[in-house]
Design a protein around this motif. Sequence first.
Motif, PDB file in Angstrom:
ATOM      1  N   LEU A 100       0.600   4.506  -2.593  1.00 55.71           N
ATOM      2  CA  LEU A 100       0.291   5.858  -2.148  1.00 55.71           C
ATOM      3  C   LEU A 100       1.419   6.834  -2.492  1.00 55.71           C
ATOM      4  CD1 LEU A 100      -1.292   4.986   1.305  1.00 55.71           C
ATOM      5  CD2 LEU A 100      -2.500   5.849  -0.714  1.00 55.71           C
ATOM      6  N   TYR A 107      -7.219   3.856   2.198  1.00 58.59           N
ATOM      7  CA  TYR A 107      -7.097   4.429   0.855  1.00 58.59           C
ATOM      8  C   TYR A 107      -7.998   5.652   0.711  1.00 58.59           C
ATOM      9  CZ  TYR A 107      -4.113   1.019  -1.537  1.00 58.59           C
ATOM     10  OH  TYR A 107      -3.035   0.273  -1.958  1.00 58.59           O
ATOM     11  N   GLN A 144       0.812  -1.214   0.000  1.00 58.11           N
ATOM     12  CA  GLN A 144       0.000   0.000   0.000  1.00 58.11           C
ATOM     13  C   GLN A 144       0.849   1.269   0.000  1.00 58.11           C
ATOM     14  OE1 GLN A 144      -2.366   1.188   3.537  1.00 58.11           O
ATOM     15  NE2 GLN A 144      -4.145   1.055   2.186  1.00 58.11           N
ATOM     16  N   HIS A 191     -10.782   0.873  -7.477  1.00 61.55           N
ATOM     17  CA  HIS A 191     -10.301  -0.277  -6.706  1.00 61.55           C
ATOM     18  C   HIS A 191     -11.296  -1.413  -6.889  1.00 61.55           C
ATOM     19  CE1 HIS A 191      -8.889  -1.913  -2.525  1.00 61.55           C
ATOM     20  NE2 HIS A 191      -8.542  -2.696  -3.531  1.00 61.55           N
ATOM     21  N   TYR A 211     -11.053   8.171  -5.129  1.00 65.20           N
ATOM     22  CA  TYR A 211     -10.981   6.741  -4.838  1.00 65.20           C
ATOM     23  C   TYR A 211     -12.373   6.140  -4.988  1.00 65.20           C
ATOM     24  CZ  TYR A 211     -10.541   2.439  -2.082  1.00 65.20           C
ATOM     25  OH  TYR A 211     -10.573   1.132  -1.660  1.00 65.20           O
TER      26      TYR A 211
END
Length: 298
Positions: free
Chosen positions: A198, A263, A194, A215, A274
Motif C-alpha cells: 500500500l 485492499y 500488505q 489481485h 483494485y
Amino acid sequence: MPNAEQYLKPEVIQTVARLDLRAKFIVEGFLSGLHASPYHGFSVEFSEHRRYSQGDDPRDIDWQVYAKTDRFYIKKYQAETNLTGYLILDLSESMAYTYRQQLSKFDYGICLAASLAYMMIHQQDPVGLITFGDRIKNFLPARSKRGQLGNILAMLANSHPSGTTEIGQNIQQIASMVKHRSLLMIFSDLLTDQKSVLDNLQRLRYAGHDVILFHILDEAEVYFPFEGMVDLKEPEGGDSLVLDAEGMKADYLEAVNELRQTYQEKLRAMGVDYVPLDTSMPFDKALIEYLSQRKARF
C-alpha cells in the motif's frame, strides 16, 4: 470448435498452447461480447473516436463511422488517444500454485497481460513489460510499433515463477524507472506484507501514474474447498502445517474476505483500481477494467 466468447473461460483457453493465439482468442471473444453489453461503446473499433459535441468542427466528422452507427463521431487527435501502459507481472513461486484449475495464477496472469498487450498494440498505444520476483527481472520499455507485441509475448513465454517476492520494494524501484505518466497494470497474488504494498502504490500515485492492481488468487485460495486433515505449505519455500480443514475454514474465509476488503477500501481512497480475481473467472472482468480506465483518462 468453441465460439469466440467461450475463449473468455480459463478452462477453454488452457487448451490453446500458443500464447499469441490465447491472447487473440480472449480479445476476440471479449469484443464480440461487447456488442451485446453496456460496454459496447468501449469497442476497439471506436477507441480512436469520440462523440460529436456542439462546438466541434463538422469537417472532423468521420462519415464512415456515421454510416455504421447512425451517430456522429469525430476522430481524435493522436495526443488524445495515446495511452502509455506497463504490464507488471509477479514471478514469485507462489504464483505457480494451482489446485484443480488448469491454469495456475501465473498462467492466468500471463494470459491477461498478453491480451492487454494485444489490445494496446491494436490501438497503437505504447506498452511495455516489467517482471519481478525478489528483484526486477526484466524491463521492456513501452513502444507502440507492431513488433512490440512479439517482444512482449516472447518475454512472457520465457518467464517462469520461482523464488520469493518483494512486491513493495519492486514497486518503489518501478516508480523511479518509469519516468512519464503511465497506466501501470500490476498482476500479483499479493502474498506479501500488505503495508509495504500500500505504501509503495501510494508512491506511484504521487508520481502521477494511474494504477490497476489485478489481485489474482487460485480458486481454492478464495473458496477453500478442502476437507479433513490437510497439509498446507507456505507458498514460497516455507514450512508446512497439517490442519483440520473444516475446523479452520470459517476463519480462513473471513481472513481472505477481510484482506480483499482492506485492499478495496484503501486503494479506492488513493485512486487505485483494485480488481479481485480468481483462476476460475472469465477474463472479461479484467479487460473491462482496463477499457474503463482508458476511457476515464480521455
